[in-house]
Design a protein around this motif. Structure first.
Motif, mmCIF file in Angstrom:
data_model
loop_
_atom_site.group_PDB
_atom_site.id
_atom_site.type_symbol
_atom_site.label_atom_id
_atom_site.label_comp_id
_atom_site.label_asym_id
_atom_site.label_seq_id
_atom_site.Cartn_x
_atom_site.Cartn_y
_atom_site.Cartn_z
ATOM 1 N N LYS A 78 53.586 57.569 43.479
ATOM 2 C CA LYS A 78 52.315 58.292 43.497
ATOM 3 C C LYS A 78 51.202 57.385 44.023
ATOM 4 N N ASP A 79 51.215 56.126 43.612
ATOM 5 C CA ASP A 79 50.188 55.187 44.080
ATOM 6 C C ASP A 79 50.249 54.993 45.590
ATOM 7 N N GLU A 80 51.451 54.905 46.133
ATOM 8 C CA GLU A 80 51.585 54.762 47.589
ATOM 9 C C GLU A 80 51.067 56.009 48.312
ATOM 10 N N VAL A 81 51.431 57.179 47.795
ATOM 11 C CA VAL A 81 50.994 58.433 48.413
ATOM 12 C C VAL A 81 49.472 58.546 48.359
ATOM 13 N N PHE A 82 48.891 58.179 47.229
ATOM 14 C CA PHE A 82 47.433 58.275 47.124
ATOM 15 C C PHE A 82 46.727 57.245 48.005
ATOM 16 N N GLU A 83 47.385 56.147 48.300
ATOM 17 C CA GLU A 83 46.810 55.199 49.248
ATOM 18 C C GLU A 83 46.788 55.814 50.648
ATOM 19 N N VAL A 84 47.861 56.517 51.000
ATOM 20 C CA VAL A 84 47.888 57.241 52.277
ATOM 21 C C VAL A 84 46.798 58.321 52.273
ATOM 22 N N PHE A 85 46.686 59.058 51.163
ATOM 23 C CA PHE A 85 45.622 60.070 51.047
ATOM 24 C C PHE A 85 44.252 59.445 51.286
ATOM 25 N N SER A 86 44.033 58.254 50.741
ATOM 26 C CA SER A 86 42.714 57.620 50.884
ATOM 27 C C SER A 86 42.442 57.247 52.338
ATOM 28 N N ILE A 87 43.454 56.767 53.044
ATOM 29 C CA ILE A 87 43.284 56.435 54.462
ATOM 30 C C ILE A 87 42.971 57.695 55.255
ATOM 31 N N ALA A 88 43.723 58.754 55.004
ATOM 32 C CA ALA A 88 43.518 60.014 55.728
ATOM 33 C C ALA A 88 42.131 60.592 55.466
ATOM 34 N N THR A 89 41.677 60.505 54.230
ATOM 35 C CA THR A 89 40.363 61.051 53.891
ATOM 36 C C THR A 89 39.251 60.207 54.512
#
Length: 113
Positions: A78-89
């Motif tokens: 989940k932490d890795e996915v949310f890091e990707v989410f943060s980059i995309a946002t």
């Protein structure tokens, strides 16, 4: 929202229908997509994270679901996915936030299956 199973079934069924039309250009595009996300100099996990971030920035919910499913299959946390989410946002700006909401909801479905 569709469950991951419903999404994958629909996607498979429609891809079969599309490829069944036997259009050479479409088949080549699908093949290029498959080959692009195969292991190469960049590992598959990284490619799926790039695909996820790009899909969020381009605001394609189907693509986001597909890449989230692949990320889940590959064991991303989940932490890795949310890091990707943060980059995309960050890259896409606040217009990505509605897609971030739907992506978070879909990730939670994947985690709870």
């Amino acid at each position: 929202m569709n469950t991951p199973e419903e999404f994958n079934e629909y996607r498979s069924r429609m891809n079969e229908s599309i490829l069944g039309a036997d259009n050479k250009v479409i088949k080549r595009i699908f093949n290029l997509d498959t080959n692009t996300f195969s292991a190469g100099k960049i590992d598959v996990r990284t490619k799926e994270m790039i695909g996820l971030a790009s899909s969020m920035v381009l605001r394609c919910d189907d693509c986001v679901r597909y890449h989230l499913g692949k990320c889940h299959e590959l064991g991303l946390s989940k932490d890795e996915v949310f890091e990707v989410f943060s980059i995309a946002t960050l890259i896409g700006g606040t217009i990505v936030i509605p897609h971030l909401r739907r992506a978070t909801e879909y990730w939670e479905l994947l985690e709870n299956q």
